[in-house]
Design an enzyme around this catalytic site. Structure first.
Site, PDB file in Angstrom:
ATOM      1  N   TYR A  24       0.796  -1.229   0.000  1.00 52.93           N
ATOM      2  CA  TYR A  24       0.000   0.000   0.000  1.00 52.93           C
ATOM      3  C   TYR A  24       0.833   1.286   0.000  1.00 52.93           C
ATOM      4  O   TYR A  24       0.278   2.373  -0.002  1.00 52.93           O
ATOM      5  CB  TYR A  24      -0.931   0.010   1.219  1.00 52.93           C
ATOM      6  CG  TYR A  24      -1.914  -1.144   1.221  1.00 52.93           C
ATOM      7  CD1 TYR A  24      -2.816  -1.307   0.179  1.00 52.93           C
ATOM      8  CD2 TYR A  24      -1.935  -2.069   2.260  1.00 52.93           C
ATOM      9  CE1 TYR A  24      -3.714  -2.360   0.168  1.00 52.93           C
ATOM     10  CE2 TYR A  24      -2.838  -3.126   2.270  1.00 52.93           C
ATOM     11  CZ  TYR A  24      -3.721  -3.270   1.218  1.00 52.93           C
ATOM     12  OH  TYR A  24      -4.614  -4.316   1.205  1.00 52.93           O
ATOM     13  N   HIS A 101      -8.243   1.902  -6.206  1.00 53.95           N
ATOM     14  CA  HIS A 101      -7.517   1.032  -5.285  1.00 53.95           C
ATOM     15  C   HIS A 101      -6.037   1.349  -5.370  1.00 53.95           C
ATOM     16  O   HIS A 101      -5.505   1.571  -6.467  1.00 53.95           O
ATOM     17  CB  HIS A 101      -7.745  -0.445  -5.624  1.00 53.95           C
ATOM     18  CG  HIS A 101      -9.148  -0.865  -5.384  1.00 53.95           C
ATOM     19  ND1 HIS A 101      -9.641  -1.122  -4.135  1.00 53.95           N
ATOM     20  CD2 HIS A 101     -10.190  -1.009  -6.235  1.00 53.95           C
ATOM     21  CE1 HIS A 101     -10.916  -1.427  -4.224  1.00 53.95           C
ATOM     22  NE2 HIS A 101     -11.284  -1.347  -5.489  1.00 53.95           N
TER      23      HIS A 101
HETATM   24  O1  CA2 Z   1      -5.747  -1.639  -2.705  1.00 50.90           O
HETATM   25  C1  CA2 Z   1      -6.634  -1.027  -2.099  1.00 50.90           C
HETATM   26  O2  CA2 Z   1      -6.735   0.201  -2.117  1.00 50.90           O
HETATM   27  C2  CA2 Z   1      -7.636  -1.809  -1.225  1.00 50.90           C
HETATM   28  O3  CA2 Z   1      -8.907  -1.166  -1.346  1.00 50.90           O
HETATM   29  C3  CA2 Z   1      -7.135  -1.723   0.203  1.00 50.90           C
HETATM   30  C4  CA2 Z   1      -8.002  -2.509   1.184  1.00 50.90           C
HETATM   31  C5  CA2 Z   1      -8.208  -3.936   0.688  1.00 50.90           C
HETATM   32  O4  CA2 Z   1      -9.114  -4.619   1.533  1.00 50.90           O
HETATM   33  C6  CA2 Z   1      -8.722  -3.991  -0.734  1.00 50.90           C
HETATM   34  O5  CA2 Z   1      -8.815  -5.340  -1.143  1.00 50.90           O
HETATM   35  C7  CA2 Z   1      -7.793  -3.240  -1.674  1.00 50.90           C
HETATM   36  C8  CA2 Z   1      -7.390  -2.613   2.582  1.00 50.90           C
HETATM   37  C9  CA2 Z   1      -6.685  -1.419   3.088  1.00 50.90           C
HETATM   38  C10 CA2 Z   1      -6.033  -1.803   4.393  1.00 50.90           C
HETATM   39  O6  CA2 Z   1      -4.819  -1.133   4.469  1.00 50.90           O
HETATM   40  C11 CA2 Z   1      -3.973  -1.455   5.476  1.00 50.90           C
HETATM   41  C12 CA2 Z   1      -2.826  -0.711   5.517  1.00 50.90           C
HETATM   42  C13 CA2 Z   1      -1.893  -0.972   6.497  1.00 50.90           C
HETATM   43  C14 CA2 Z   1      -2.130  -1.970   7.444  1.00 50.90           C
HETATM   44  C15 CA2 Z   1      -3.288  -2.716   7.375  1.00 50.90           C
HETATM   45  C16 CA2 Z   1      -4.214  -2.448   6.400  1.00 50.90           C
END
Ligand code: CA2
Length: 148
Positions: A24, A101
């Site tokens: 991310y 995303h």
């Molecule tokens: O890629 C993306 O932007 C997502 O929407 C991010 C979501 C995920 O469930 C989707 O499948 C794709 C999750 C974001 C969670 O981000 C975190 C960042 C750091 C630690 C834990 C979670």
């Protein structure tokens, strides 16, 4: 023409910058928001940001956007994969929305390949890290300019 856009982030996106930087990126959501504000400052674009882990709060924000926004950029987080409620909220208000995303979900686990909110949106931007937000706004502005 001035434009007003709601930039909405869903579940767990408040955790950005704390873990999984290889997926991310290392920016916090606040940093991404600040970059967008700076980028669009000189272009008569008003951005309002909202993040919630609650499906109902996201739906309320979408409903309220009907009274002020020209469109919505939304990263629903994991709600992307199963929330018919968020999808119906977007369809219900009739505002153009772009789903974004950070990660390329098509390269990830199979459950992330199911997208139930995306069919209510005019298009999607994914896989470009924080720039997915930037280009999501650009895509929506371009779409709106065609609509007049
Ligand atoms: O890629 C993306 O932007 C997502 O929407 C991010 C979501 C995920 O469930 C989707 O499948 C794709 C999750 C974001 C969670 O981000 C975190 C960042 C750091 C630690 C834990 C979670």
């Amino acid at each position: 023409m001035s434009r007003k856009i709601l930039v909405l982030s869903g579940s767990n996106l408040n955790l950005l910058g704390t873990r999984e930087p290889e997926i991310y990126g290392s920016d916090t959501l606040d940093t991404i928001h600040a970059r967008l504000s700076a980028h669009f400052e000189s272009r008569e674009v008003e951005l309002r940001f909202f993040q919630s882990n609650s499906e109902g709060d996201l739906m309320d924000a979408i409903h309220e956007a009907r009274s002020w926004a020209d469109g919505i950029v939304i990263n629903p987080g994991a709600y992307s994969h199963y929330s018919y409620a968020v999808r119906d909220a977007i369809s219900g208000v009739g505002l153009p929305a772009v789903e974004i995303h950070l990660s390329n979900i098509h390269k990830r686990e199979a459950f992330r390949h199911t997208l139930v909110v995306a069919p209510a949106c005019v298009g999607s931007v994914l896989g470009f890290g924080w720039r997915s937000y930037l280009w999501g706004v650009e895509a929506l502005l371009s779409y709106l300019s065609d609509m007049k």
